[in-house]
Design an enzyme around this catalytic site. Sequence first.
Site, PDB file in Angstrom:
ATOM      1  N   HIS A 124       0.651  -1.069  -0.043  1.00 18.16           N
ATOM      2  CA  HIS A 124       0.219   0.037   0.003  1.00 18.16           C
ATOM      3  C   HIS A 124       0.832   1.151   0.026  1.00 18.16           C
ATOM      4  O   HIS A 124       2.004   1.130   0.686  1.00 18.16           O
ATOM      5  CB  HIS A 124      -0.779   0.050   1.292  1.00 18.16           C
ATOM      6  N   LYS A 227     -10.447  -0.690  10.463  1.00 21.31           N
ATOM      7  CA  LYS A 227     -10.616  -1.696   9.624  1.00 21.31           C
ATOM      8  C   LYS A 227     -11.177  -2.969  10.514  1.00 21.31           C
ATOM      9  O   LYS A 227     -11.229  -4.031   9.792  1.00 21.31           O
ATOM     10  CB  LYS A 227      -9.443  -2.006   8.782  1.00 21.31           C
ATOM     11  N   CYS A 366      -4.866   2.647  -3.522  1.00 19.98           N
ATOM     12  CA  CYS A 366      -3.516   2.943  -3.011  1.00 19.98           C
ATOM     13  C   CYS A 366      -2.435   2.059  -3.318  1.00 19.98           C
ATOM     14  O   CYS A 366      -1.628   1.668  -2.263  1.00 19.98           O
ATOM     15  CB  CYS A 366      -3.777   3.247  -1.553  1.00 19.98           C
TER      16      CYS A 366
HETATM   17  N1  C6P Z   1      -6.342   0.280   2.642  1.00 15.72           N
HETATM   18  C1  C6P Z   1      -8.114   0.146   1.042  1.00 15.72           C
HETATM   19  O1  C6P Z   1      -9.232   0.529   0.809  1.00 15.72           O
HETATM   20  P1  C6P Z   1      -4.982   3.641   6.850  1.00 15.72           P
HETATM   21  O2  C6P Z   1      -5.447   4.406   5.928  1.00 15.72           O
HETATM   22  O3  C6P Z   1      -3.783   4.448   7.460  1.00 15.72           O
HETATM   23  O4  C6P Z   1      -6.131   3.207   8.095  1.00 15.72           O
HETATM   24  O5  C6P Z   1      -4.486   2.252   6.331  1.00 15.72           O
HETATM   25  C2  C6P Z   1      -3.483   2.283   5.259  1.00 15.72           C
HETATM   26  C3  C6P Z   1      -3.457   0.866   4.812  1.00 15.72           C
HETATM   27  C4  C6P Z   1      -2.267   0.391   4.835  1.00 15.72           C
HETATM   28  N2  C6P Z   1      -1.778  -0.861   4.695  1.00 15.72           N
HETATM   29  C5  C6P Z   1      -2.558  -1.632   3.817  1.00 15.72           C
HETATM   30  C6  C6P Z   1      -2.493  -3.070   3.576  1.00 15.72           C
HETATM   31  C7  C6P Z   1      -4.076  -1.143   3.782  1.00 15.72           C
HETATM   32  O6  C6P Z   1      -5.094  -1.716   3.308  1.00 15.72           O
HETATM   33  C8  C6P Z   1      -4.439   0.155   4.167  1.00 15.72           C
HETATM   34  C9  C6P Z   1      -5.680   0.987   3.822  1.00 15.72           C
HETATM   35  C10 C6P Z   1      -7.688   0.914   2.297  1.00 15.72           C
HETATM   36  O7  C6P Z   1      -7.385  -0.852   0.689  1.00 15.72           O
HETATM   37  C11 C6P Z   1      -7.719   2.214   2.299  1.00 15.72           C
HETATM   38  S1  C6P Z   1      -6.756   2.899   1.039  1.00 15.72           S
END
Ligand code: C6P
Length: 408
Positions: A124, A227, A366
């Site tokens: 990501h 999540k 992302c």
């Molecule tokens: N992926 C998705 O729709 P945050 O935004 O900080 O809570 O998480 C970031 C993040 C980091 N690593 C992985 C593997 C992720 O999947 C995510 C967040 C979401 O896939 C939002 S972009």
Amino acid sequence: MPFDVLRVRQDFPVLGREVRPGVALVYLDSTATSQKPRQVLEAMDAFYRRSNANIHRGVHTLAEEATAQYEEARARIARFIHAPSPRQIVYTRNTTEAINLVAYAWGRAFLKPGDRILLTEMEHHSNLVPWYLLAQERGLTLDFVPLTDDGHLDLEAYRQRLSDAPRLVAFTHMSNVLGTINPAREMIAQAHQAGAIVLLDGAQSVPHFPVNVQELDVDFLAFSGHKMCGPTGIGVLYGKMHLLEAMPPFLGGGDMIKAVHLGSFVPNEVPYKFEAGTPAIAEAIGLGAAVDYLEQIGMEAIAAHERELTAYALERLEEVPGLHLLGPQAGEKGGVVAFTLDGIHPHDIAQVLDHYGIAVRAGHHCAQPLHERFGIPATARASFYLYTTREEIDKLVEGIYQVKKLFG
Ligand code: C6P
């Protein structure tokens, strides 16, 4: 109690809503953020109604109650991931901030020009860009573990890159696009043998299956509350104590200090050293309630439910002509299915599915380098959680047939 998805669904008020009159919500976007059970909503509501006060600052009753609840949540989170001590749980805003914390505080203090960081092609952006920024600033070299065509990490290439002696290896436990669950324990052991420390991105693993930081022997683990049935605005960085102790603070301000004089300060103990300013108190309490909720249902039961759903979804989607799935086979992945449809843009797929109340995500999620690896700009992605049903997967498949009909 045996796992009963219909009973679980009753805990999630939003799942009972209609997107528009007569169109029930089919929420297949839990990888982006999960829905919240009433137990979490009620814990946060009760905090604001009864005990709202700032923490670590007052001696009055409300301040003591707020502090106790905030710290109890930390202890529950520590137990959930089998951290040796609650002090090893640093509250952050989310996974992204947890990774940035390590990049800034550990990376700036301990990496020097020429040092290597090993990442992978399936990361990501939040496990790429912080390292890019650090590499620019410190003159570091970045390496990437390539992917196989079926969406696994190339573990032979991983071993070869470890022989270049990276100082840090950072990789995701589970891909948010491919669903691939990486063999973290073996990879961490190999990285340690090569002299590297390891940051594991647990954004997609901690919510979906049991994660034990001691068994993994991982140095840092980052994850997000939103999540895993918790609220937004709260995340966690777990770290080994000696690493957290050695790291300088991340942000400066109140609460992260023991003493401040004109011109100098003494940093606070771990984890407060990393928690500057008034934190997300209600959100931390909400995450504590989320952890209780998940534990009460059982992480093994949740993982088994998602495995079964994923196998069913793959079986159903494979029969759709012109549909191409990304990532490994059933049994080798978590509850995420990313796909393309011949001649139809993923945004159009998501738009038409929304018409039927079906919420999926479209885009690069992302993870643009991952999509570039497969030579596609975007995918549509459906993702599952403890409240997802087979009937919802049937609706997804029916919806996809409608998309195909519409775009002829
Ligand atoms: N992926 C998705 O729709 P945050 O935004 O900080 O809570 O998480 C970031 C993040 C980091 N690593 C992985 C593997 C992720 O999947 C995510 C967040 C979401 O896939 C939002 S972009």
